[in-house]
Design a protein around this motif. Structure first.
Motif, PDB file in Angstrom:
ATOM      1  N   GLU A  48       0.867  -1.192   0.000  1.00 55.27           N
ATOM      2  CA  GLU A  48       0.000   0.000   0.000  1.00 55.27           C
ATOM      3  C   GLU A  48       0.894   1.229   0.000  1.00 55.27           C
ATOM      4  OE1 GLU A  48      -2.525  -0.372   3.383  1.00 55.27           O
ATOM      5  OE2 GLU A  48      -3.583  -2.139   2.603  1.00 55.27           O
ATOM      6  N   GLN A  49       0.678   2.135  -0.942  1.00 50.13           N
ATOM      7  CA  GLN A  49       1.537   3.303  -1.080  1.00 50.13           C
ATOM      8  C   GLN A  49       0.692   4.505  -1.483  1.00 50.13           C
ATOM      9  OE1 GLN A  49       4.498   2.176  -3.992  1.00 50.13           O
ATOM     10  NE2 GLN A  49       3.000   1.326  -5.384  1.00 50.13           N
ATOM     11  N   GLU A  50       0.963   5.624  -0.848  1.00 47.57           N
ATOM     12  CA  GLU A  50       0.170   6.827  -1.074  1.00 47.57           C
ATOM     13  C   GLU A  50       0.407   7.374  -2.479  1.00 47.57           C
ATOM     14  OE1 GLU A  50      -0.530  11.229   0.987  1.00 47.57           O
ATOM     15  OE2 GLU A  50       0.762   9.739   1.942  1.00 47.57           O
ATOM     16  N   GLY A  51      -0.686   7.661  -3.165  1.00 47.39           N
ATOM     17  CA  GLY A  51      -0.611   8.270  -4.484  1.00 47.39           C
ATOM     18  C   GLY A  51      -0.252   7.314  -5.605  1.00 47.39           C
ATOM     19  N   ARG A  52      -0.147   6.037  -5.314  1.00 50.53           N
ATOM     20  CA  ARG A  52       0.181   5.040  -6.318  1.00 50.53           C
ATOM     21  C   ARG A  52      -0.708   3.814  -6.142  1.00 50.53           C
ATOM     22  NH1 ARG A  52       6.842   5.140  -6.393  1.00 50.53           N
ATOM     23  NH2 ARG A  52       7.080   7.092  -7.553  1.00 50.53           N
ATOM     24  N   PRO A  53      -0.780   2.944  -7.140  1.00 53.53           N
ATOM     25  CA  PRO A  53      -1.657   1.778  -7.032  1.00 53.53           C
ATOM     26  C   PRO A  53      -1.248   0.840  -5.905  1.00 53.53           C
ATOM     27  CG  PRO A  53      -0.978   2.141  -9.317  1.00 53.53           C
ATOM     28  CD  PRO A  53      -0.151   3.054  -8.469  1.00 53.53           C
ATOM     29  N   GLU A  54      -2.230   0.144  -5.369  1.00 52.20           N
ATOM     30  CA  GLU A  54      -1.959  -0.954  -4.451  1.00 52.20           C
ATOM     31  C   GLU A  54      -1.450  -2.132  -5.260  1.00 52.20           C
ATOM     32  OE1 GLU A  54      -4.989  -3.589  -2.012  1.00 52.20           O
ATOM     33  OE2 GLU A  54      -4.772  -1.624  -1.062  1.00 52.20           O
ATOM     34  N   ILE A  55      -0.483  -2.882  -4.702  1.00 52.41           N
ATOM     35  CA  ILE A  55       0.191  -3.942  -5.448  1.00 52.41           C
ATOM     36  C   ILE A  55       0.118  -5.261  -4.685  1.00 52.41           C
ATOM     37  CG2 ILE A  55       2.432  -4.745  -6.308  1.00 52.41           C
ATOM     38  CD1 ILE A  55       3.213  -1.799  -6.696  1.00 52.41           C
ATOM     39  N   LEU A  56      -0.089  -6.333  -5.418  1.00 50.44           N
ATOM     40  CA  LEU A  56       0.011  -7.693  -4.894  1.00 50.44           C
ATOM     41  C   LEU A  56       1.051  -8.399  -5.745  1.00 50.44           C
ATOM     42  CD1 LEU A  56      -1.351  -9.576  -2.774  1.00 50.44           C
ATOM     43  CD2 LEU A  56      -2.928 -10.278  -4.574  1.00 50.44           C
ATOM     44  N   MET A  57       2.185  -8.789  -5.146  1.00 54.43           N
ATOM     45  CA  MET A  57       3.262  -9.346  -5.977  1.00 54.43           C
ATOM     46  C   MET A  57       3.996 -10.480  -5.266  1.00 54.43           C
ATOM     47  SD  MET A  57       6.208  -6.390  -5.961  1.00 54.43           S
ATOM     48  CE  MET A  57       7.135  -6.003  -4.471  1.00 54.43           C
ATOM     49  N   VAL A  58       4.655 -11.285  -6.081  1.00 56.59           N
ATOM     50  CA  VAL A  58       5.454 -12.414  -5.608  1.00 56.59           C
ATOM     51  C   VAL A  58       6.909 -12.131  -5.964  1.00 56.59           C
ATOM     52  CG1 VAL A  58       5.758 -14.913  -5.667  1.00 56.59           C
ATOM     53  CG2 VAL A  58       3.505 -13.909  -6.160  1.00 56.59           C
ATOM     54  N   CYS A  59       7.791 -12.290  -4.990  1.00 58.22           N
ATOM     55  CA  CYS A  59       9.212 -12.036  -5.244  1.00 58.22           C
ATOM     56  C   CYS A  59      10.042 -12.797  -4.212  1.00 58.22           C
ATOM     57  CB  CYS A  59       9.527 -10.540  -5.193  1.00 58.22           C
ATOM     58  SG  CYS A  59       9.247  -9.765  -3.590  1.00 58.22           S
ATOM     59  N   GLU A  60      11.362 -12.718  -4.362  1.00 56.92           N
ATOM     60  CA  GLU A  60      12.254 -13.215  -3.326  1.00 56.92           C
ATOM     61  C   GLU A  60      12.364 -12.140  -2.242  1.00 56.92           C
ATOM     62  OE1 GLU A  60      12.303 -15.516  -6.561  1.00 56.92           O
ATOM     63  OE2 GLU A  60      13.231 -13.550  -6.746  1.00 56.92           O
ATOM     64  N   ALA A  61      12.424 -12.574  -0.995  1.00 57.60           N
ATOM     65  CA  ALA A  61      12.420 -11.635   0.123  1.00 57.60           C
ATOM     66  C   ALA A  61      13.534 -10.601  -0.032  1.00 57.60           C
ATOM     67  CB  ALA A  61      12.596 -12.391   1.437  1.00 57.60           C
ATOM     68  N   GLY A  62      13.179  -9.342   0.167  1.00 57.26           N
ATOM     69  CA  GLY A  62      14.147  -8.258   0.074  1.00 57.26           C
ATOM     70  C   GLY A  62      14.086  -7.475  -1.214  1.00 57.26           C
ATOM     71  N   LEU A  63      13.384  -7.987  -2.232  1.00 57.87           N
ATOM     72  CA  LEU A  63      13.299  -7.279  -3.508  1.00 57.87           C
ATOM     73  C   LEU A  63      12.121  -6.308  -3.513  1.00 57.87           C
ATOM     74  CD1 LEU A  63      14.085 -10.125  -6.065  1.00 57.87           C
ATOM     75  CD2 LEU A  63      15.616  -8.381  -5.150  1.00 57.87           C
ATOM     76  N   VAL A  64      12.271  -5.199  -4.236  1.00 54.25           N
ATOM     77  CA  VAL A  64      11.214  -4.191  -4.276  1.00 54.25           C
ATOM     78  C   VAL A  64      10.273  -4.394  -5.453  1.00 54.25           C
ATOM     79  CG1 VAL A  64      12.653  -2.478  -3.122  1.00 54.25           C
ATOM     80  CG2 VAL A  64      12.601  -2.553  -5.627  1.00 54.25           C
ATOM     81  N   GLY A  65      10.615  -5.277  -6.376  1.00 52.25           N
ATOM     82  CA  GLY A  65       9.772  -5.528  -7.529  1.00 52.25           C
ATOM     83  C   GLY A  65       9.645  -7.006  -7.788  1.00 52.25           C
ATOM     84  N   GLY A  66       8.503  -7.402  -8.345  1.00 51.56           N
ATOM     85  CA  GLY A  66       8.280  -8.809  -8.633  1.00 51.56           C
ATOM     86  C   GLY A  66       7.133  -8.993  -9.596  1.00 51.56           C
ATOM     87  N   LYS A  67       6.717 -10.225  -9.748  1.00 46.76           N
ATOM     88  CA  LYS A  67       5.616 -10.582 -10.640  1.00 46.76           C
ATOM     89  C   LYS A  67       4.316 -10.395  -9.871  1.00 46.76           C
ATOM     90  CE  LYS A  67       7.683 -14.532 -10.742  1.00 46.76           C
ATOM     91  NZ  LYS A  67       8.997 -14.142 -10.127  1.00 46.76           N
ATOM     92  N   GLY A  68       3.317  -9.759 -10.495  1.00 48.44           N
ATOM     93  CA  GLY A  68       2.080  -9.548  -9.769  1.00 48.44           C
ATOM     94  C   GLY A  68       1.122  -8.641 -10.504  1.00 48.44           C
ATOM     95  N   LEU A  69       0.220  -8.031  -9.749  1.00 46.06           N
ATOM     96  CA  LEU A  69      -0.808  -7.167 -10.335  1.00 46.06           C
ATOM     97  C   LEU A  69      -1.071  -5.991  -9.419  1.00 46.06           C
ATOM     98  CD1 LEU A  69      -3.413  -8.127  -8.491  1.00 46.06           C
ATOM     99  CD2 LEU A  69      -3.616  -9.887 -10.216  1.00 46.06           C
ATOM    100  N   ASN A  70      -1.792  -4.996  -9.954  1.00 45.43           N
ATOM    101  CA  ASN A  70      -2.091  -3.819  -9.140  1.00 45.43           C
ATOM    102  C   ASN A  70      -3.558  -3.444  -9.214  1.00 45.43           C
ATOM    103  OD1 ASN A  70      -2.557  -2.267 -11.462  1.00 45.43           O
ATOM    104  ND2 ASN A  70      -0.606  -1.183 -11.357  1.00 45.43           N
ATOM    105  N   SER A  71      -3.944  -2.459  -8.405  1.00 44.42           N
ATOM    106  CA  SER A  71      -5.339  -2.055  -8.291  1.00 44.42           C
ATOM    107  C   SER A  71      -5.837  -1.284  -9.501  1.00 44.42           C
ATOM    108  CB  SER A  71      -5.525  -1.199  -7.026  1.00 44.42           C
ATOM    109  OG  SER A  71      -4.636  -0.092  -7.036  1.00 44.42           O
ATOM    110  N   GLU A  72      -4.944  -0.926 -10.417  1.00 40.85           N
ATOM    111  CA  GLU A  72      -5.336  -0.250 -11.659  1.00 40.85           C
ATOM    112  C   GLU A  72      -5.587  -1.247 -12.789  1.00 40.85           C
ATOM    113  OE1 GLU A  72      -5.889   3.070 -12.170  1.00 40.85           O
ATOM    114  OE2 GLU A  72      -5.694   3.246  -9.996  1.00 40.85           O
ATOM    115  N   GLY A  73      -5.502  -2.532 -12.483  1.00 39.61           N
ATOM    116  CA  GLY A  73      -5.792  -3.542 -13.488  1.00 39.61           C
ATOM    117  C   GLY A  73      -4.637  -3.849 -14.413  1.00 39.61           C
ATOM    118  N   LEU A  74      -3.416  -3.793 -13.898  1.00 34.42           N
ATOM    119  CA  LEU A  74      -2.230  -4.164 -14.662  1.00 34.42           C
ATOM    120  C   LEU A  74      -1.546  -5.356 -14.001  1.00 34.42           C
ATOM    121  CD1 LEU A  74      -0.579  -0.706 -15.463  1.00 34.42           C
ATOM    122  CD2 LEU A  74      -1.583  -2.270 -17.128  1.00 34.42           C
ATOM    123  N   GLY A  75      -1.053  -6.292 -14.816  1.00 36.84           N
ATOM    124  CA  GLY A  75      -0.320  -7.430 -14.297  1.00 36.84           C
ATOM    125  C   GLY A  75       0.958  -7.638 -15.086  1.00 36.84           C
TER     126      GLY A  75
END
Length: 258
Positions: A48-75
Motif C-alpha cells: 500500500e503506497q500513497e498516491g500510487r496503485p496498491e500492489i500484490l506481488m510475488v518475489c524473493e524476500a528483500g526485492l522491491v519488484g516482482g511478478k504480480g498485479l495492481n489495483s489499476e488492473g495491470l499485471g
C-alpha cells in the motif's frame, strides 16, 4: 538476475485476453523455474503506497519488484532471456516495480522503453482494458508483440526479429522451443473460456518430463538443481492472484486478493 539470467533455467508465461477468458476477464500466469532452495525465501507482498496503485506481488524476500498485479488492473510476468551482455542501467526488478506503479498499459511500457536497461528479459504485461503485450528487451533494444485477440505464450527465446539474432540463451535452454510449441498446441485444442483452472492445468503439464512446463528436479544434474519453484495465475480484471506451494501439479493452491 542480470548476471544469472545468462545461465538460468526455464519459465513459461501465458496471457489470455478477454475474448477467451472466463467471464470475459483477462488472465495471465506462469511457472517460475529457479534454484530449488528459492522456495524458502519466496514471499507474497501486499504493498500500500500513497498516491500510487496498491500492489500484490510475488518475489524473493528483500526485492522491491516482482511478478504480480495492481489495483489499476495491470499485471506483469517474467521470462528469462539473454543477449550475453549488460551495461550500467536499471535492473529488471526495478522496472517491474515501475510497471506495477503504473495506471495505464502505455505507462507500463514506458517503464521499460524509456529507461537505460541493465540487462535482458521479457515482461509479459496484461491489463483489464484488454491489452496484452510481450515486451522483449536487451540493454540496447526493445520490441513489443501484442495480442489481436489470441492467447500469447512466451518461454525463453526472443520472438522479435529485432533482438533474436543476438539471443544466447536459446542455445542451452533447448526446452524453450518445445514448451512454447506444446502450450500453443494445447491452447488450440481447449474448448470454452479459459480461467484459473485451465491455466494451472497448462502450467502442470509433464510432456517431455523432466524438461517439461512443470519442471521437476533432474537427478542427472550435478550441483545446484533447478525446478519449478511455484506457478502463479492472475485474474487481472478482478485483482486475484493464485499461487502453488511448490509444483503446480500437486494442486496446493492459495488465493490472494487486492
Amino acid at each position: 538476475s542480470e548476471v544469472l539470467f545468462a545461465n538460468s533455467d526455464a519459465c513459461t508465461c501465458i496471457m489470455v485476453p478477454a475474448e477467451l477468458g472466463e467471464g470475459g476477464n483477462v488472465f495471465m500466469g506462469q511457472t517460475w523455474d529457479w534454484l530449488a532452495k528459492a522456495r524458502s525465501n519466496s514471499v507474497i507482498l501486499k504493498v500500500e503506497q500513497e498516491g500510487r496503485p496498491e500492489i500484490l506481488m510475488v518475489c524473493e524476500a528483500g526485492l522491491v519488484g516482482g511478478k504480480g498485479l495492481n489495483s489499476e488492473g495491470l499485471g506483469v510476468c517474467l521470462n528469462a532471456a539473454s543477449v550475453g551482455k549488460g551495461k550500467i542501467g536499471m535492473p529488471l526488478h526495478l522496472m517491474m516495480r515501475n510497471i506495477l506503479n503504473s495506471s495505464l498499459p502505455t505507462e507500463a511500457l514506458k517503464a521499460v522503453s524509456a529507461v537505460p536497461r541493465a540487462g535482458s528479459g521479457v515482461f509479459n504485461i496484461a491489463s483489464r482494458s484488454n491489452y496484452e503485450m510481450q515486451v522483449e528487451f536487451s540493454p540496447d533494444a526493445f520490441d513489443v508483440i501484442m495480442s489481436k485477440g489470441e492467447a500469447l505464450v512466451h518461454t525463453n527465446h526472443y520472438l522479435s526479429a529485432l533482438i533474436a539474432p543476438k539471443d544466447v540463451a536459446k542455445s542451452f535452454i533447448s526446452s524453450t522451443y518445445t514448451r512454447l510449441n506444446g502450450v500453443q498446441r494445447q491452447l488450440s485444442k481447449m474448448k470454452g473460456p479459459i480461467g484459473m483452472k485451465g491455466l494451472f492445468r497448462l502450467l502442470s503439464d509433464h510432456e517431455l518430463y523432466p524438461e517439461s512446463v512443470c519442471y521437476h528436479e533432474d537427478p542427472r544434474q550435478s550441483g545446484e538443481r533447478y525446478c519449478t519453484v511455484y506457478a502463479m495465475v492472475m485474474d487481472v480484471t478482478s485483482g486475484i492472484l493464485w499461487i502453488s506451494a511448490g509444483y503446480p501439479c500437486e494442486g496446493k493452491i492459495s488465493e490472494y486478493r487486492l
